[in-house]
Motif scaffolding. Sequence first.
Motif: not given
Length: 244
Positions: A81-89, A164-165
């Motif tokens: 989840l931390a990676k999702i936040r770091r990469d996209h949010i 981020p996206s």
Amino acid sequence: MSETIIEATAIKKTLGRGAGEVQALRGVDLALRRGELTLLMGPSGSGKTTLLLVLGCMLAPSSGILTVCGTPTSGVDKEGLAKIRRDHIGFVFQSYHLFPTLTAAQNVRLAVDIRGEHGRKAKKEARKALSMVGLEQKADTLPGELSGGEQQRVAIARAFVANPSVILADEPTAALDGNNGRTIMRILADTAHQRERAVLVVTHDPRVIPFADRIVEIEDGLLVGTESGGPERLHFPKTAAFRP
């Protein structure tokens, strides 16, 4: 139709336990799309911030399906989840969350550092992000020497320096006067429209309505309506508005 960046389906979230248990979200369906600035509006306690934190993978839903850039988050561990936040949010909050002993550029660089990028490239990216919000000349200034509007612009630069996206903003204009609020909303609208990002602004401030492409209303943990934004949705004297 624009690409969907975040999609929430039948999201429920229960907070607390026992006698203090509260069902903050009661089955929410919401999609955030590239190139669109969405307002999430509702009274205090309606579930606005809880939904933002769920969409940003800061809170896990009690049930339902959350997908970020095509990846379902159910079953993903904390590191994932931390990676999702770091990469996209990217996140923007009302209280800025700047480190008082770091300069504006150093605060922005934090978002680059967590991606493992350091040195000259990180400095260049931080200054470029500050330039995008009109603060390149304040790069070496401490937060305490900046106005509230300038601090919020630093926070926005930090949010999108990692490209981020989606940008999730929680009450970004609540503590600001009209001129600073208008500046912040223009930056967020440009982020959506010119940089092709999905932007969600959680707010109870009707002055931001002219900047929205879409307005989603939430009440008691349920979405109760969706309408197009823009100046025609104003229900108060236009002198009070953050007019684009």
